[in-house]
Design an enzyme around this catalytic site. Structure first.
Site, mmCIF file in Angstrom:
data_model
loop_
_atom_site.group_PDB
_atom_site.id
_atom_site.type_symbol
_atom_site.label_atom_id
_atom_site.label_comp_id
_atom_site.label_asym_id
_atom_site.label_seq_id
_atom_site.Cartn_x
_atom_site.Cartn_y
_atom_site.Cartn_z
ATOM 1 N N CYS A 72 5.042 4.582 11.736
ATOM 2 C CA CYS A 72 5.304 4.481 10.291
ATOM 3 C C CYS A 72 6.501 5.323 9.856
ATOM 4 C CB CYS A 72 4.059 4.821 9.481
ATOM 5 S SG CYS A 72 3.485 6.533 9.582
ATOM 6 N N HIS A 122 0.285 8.518 6.412
ATOM 7 C CA HIS A 122 1.004 7.252 6.597
ATOM 8 C C HIS A 122 2.096 7.142 5.541
ATOM 9 C CE1 HIS A 122 1.515 3.184 8.085
ATOM 10 N NE2 HIS A 122 1.393 2.686 6.866
ATOM 11 N N HIS A 134 5.942 -1.527 6.221
ATOM 12 C CA HIS A 134 5.451 -0.423 7.031
ATOM 13 C C HIS A 134 5.140 -0.886 8.448
ATOM 14 C CE1 HIS A 134 0.816 -0.974 6.667
ATOM 15 N NE2 HIS A 134 1.394 -2.112 6.384
#
Length: 158
Positions: A72, A122, A134
């Site tokens: 990520c 994240h 993402h």
């Protein structure tokens, strides 16, 4: 005398004068370079968003920073690097480095940080309409997804 000469006097007497009132009389609260700076931030964010979108389908790899595999924060790091901005490596470090903004002020290209308590776990790039680009997890690929939780914070890359 010009409006700019009167501006300090107007501001000191009014105290609570709003930015809209100042603008209406021809003054400015921003330095001359501020609007250029805002355009540059917007330009970097727009470029980073396009780079992230161009990586659609690239596989997730833990620790991956591109150009073909990403985790990520590796995707956000890579996208902003291609747009001319340097970010730190992890999602938490990226959160710490950005200017924090409210959900109401988020813009396309801002970073979206997912958190649990005080820990950011994240990150993605805001694409508008409640969606992010993402790289989600092992076995998955870079993709556009709907933001699935309210436990998010937003950051703008400076």
């Amino acid at each position: 005398m010009t409006a700019q000469i009167h501006l300090p006097l107007l501001f000191s007497r009014a105290g609570a004068v709003s930015a809209l009132t100042i603008a209406a009389v021809g003054g400015t609260l921003l330095s001359p370079s501020s609007s250029a700076e805002a355009r540059a931030i917007s330009s970097h964010a727009s470029k980073a968003l396009k780079v992230a979108a161009s990586k659609q389908g690239s596989p997730y790899r833990y620790g991956g920073t591109g150009p073909s595999r990403f985790d990520c924060s590796g995707l956000t790091l890579y996208s902003y690097k291609k747009a001319g901005k340097i970010l730190p490596r992890t999602a938490q470090q990226q959160y710490n480095r950005t200017r924090h903004i409210s959900a109401a002020n988020r813009q396309r290209g801002d970073l979206v940080f997912f958190h649990s308590g005080g820990f950011v776990y994240h990150v993605g790039i805001y694409a508008g309409h409640g969606k992010i680009w993402h790289s989600p997890k092992t076995g998955d690929v870079v993709k556009l997804a709907k933001i699935w939780t309210r436990s998010v914070k937003y950051g703008r890359v400076r």
